[in-house]
Design an enzyme around this catalytic site. Structure first.
Site, PDB file in Angstrom:
ATOM      1  N   GLU A  40       0.829  -1.212   0.000  1.00 24.91           N
ATOM      2  CA  GLU A  40       0.000   0.000   0.000  1.00 24.91           C
ATOM      3  C   GLU A  40       0.861   1.258   0.000  1.00 24.91           C
ATOM      4  O   GLU A  40       1.402   1.668   1.028  1.00 24.91           O
ATOM      5  CB  GLU A  40      -0.933   0.000   1.222  1.00 24.91           C
ATOM      6  N   GLU A  59     -10.745  -2.301   0.718  1.00 21.67           N
ATOM      7  CA  GLU A  59     -10.402  -2.429  -0.696  1.00 21.67           C
ATOM      8  C   GLU A  59      -9.991  -3.849  -1.048  1.00 21.67           C
ATOM      9  O   GLU A  59     -10.365  -4.359  -2.112  1.00 21.67           O
ATOM     10  CB  GLU A  59      -9.292  -1.444  -1.063  1.00 21.67           C
ATOM     11  N   GLU A 119      -6.234   4.405   7.252  1.00 24.64           N
ATOM     12  CA  GLU A 119      -5.650   3.853   6.018  1.00 24.64           C
ATOM     13  C   GLU A 119      -5.604   2.329   6.053  1.00 24.64           C
ATOM     14  O   GLU A 119      -5.866   1.672   5.036  1.00 24.64           O
ATOM     15  CB  GLU A 119      -4.247   4.423   5.786  1.00 24.64           C
TER      16      GLU A 119
END
Length: 121
Positions: free
Chosen positions: A28, A76, A69
């Site tokens: 990420e 996601e 996050e």
């Protein structure tokens, strides 16, 4: 599979958490950027904050961005696992996760701005 309890559970849970942090750092880019920013800003908070409470607010806001996050990345990953075709709810889930990171970043700006603005302006 038998559930673990007590100290064994703590050890295994810690291992899973470390595995997740490593995955976030590896996969990420946004998390890496925010982690870098937090590592840069954390010593600044310690140095610039006039009180311990304000220092904790400044540092806490940085951690909140990282938490948001990580949760956004988890959403996601799950959405991507379900399927690659577009679905309105999948898009909404991703947008909401992104919005949570945005709100956390705005909190950093507000907290740091109020605390540092009171000192320097």
């Amino acid at each position: 599979m038998q559930k673990t309890t007590g100290f064994t559970h703590l050890i295994k849970s810690t291992g899973y958490s470390i595995k997740g942090l490593k995955a976030a750092i590896k996969n990420e880019a946004a998390f890496r950027h925010e982690l870098f920013l937090a590592l840069f800003m954390l010593p600044l908070a310690v140095y610039l904050a006039p009180t311990h409470i304000e220092m904790l607010l400044m540092i806490g806001s940085l951690f909140l961005v990282l938490i948001a996050e990580l949760l956004n990345s988890a959403v996601e990953a799950v959405v991507d696992r379900v399927g690659t075709e577009y679905h309105e709810l999948s898009g909404r889930a991703k947008d909401l996760g992104s919005a949570s990171v945005f709100v956390a970043l705005m909190l950093v700006i507000v907290v740091w701005g109020v605390i540092l603005g009171r000192i320097y302006f």
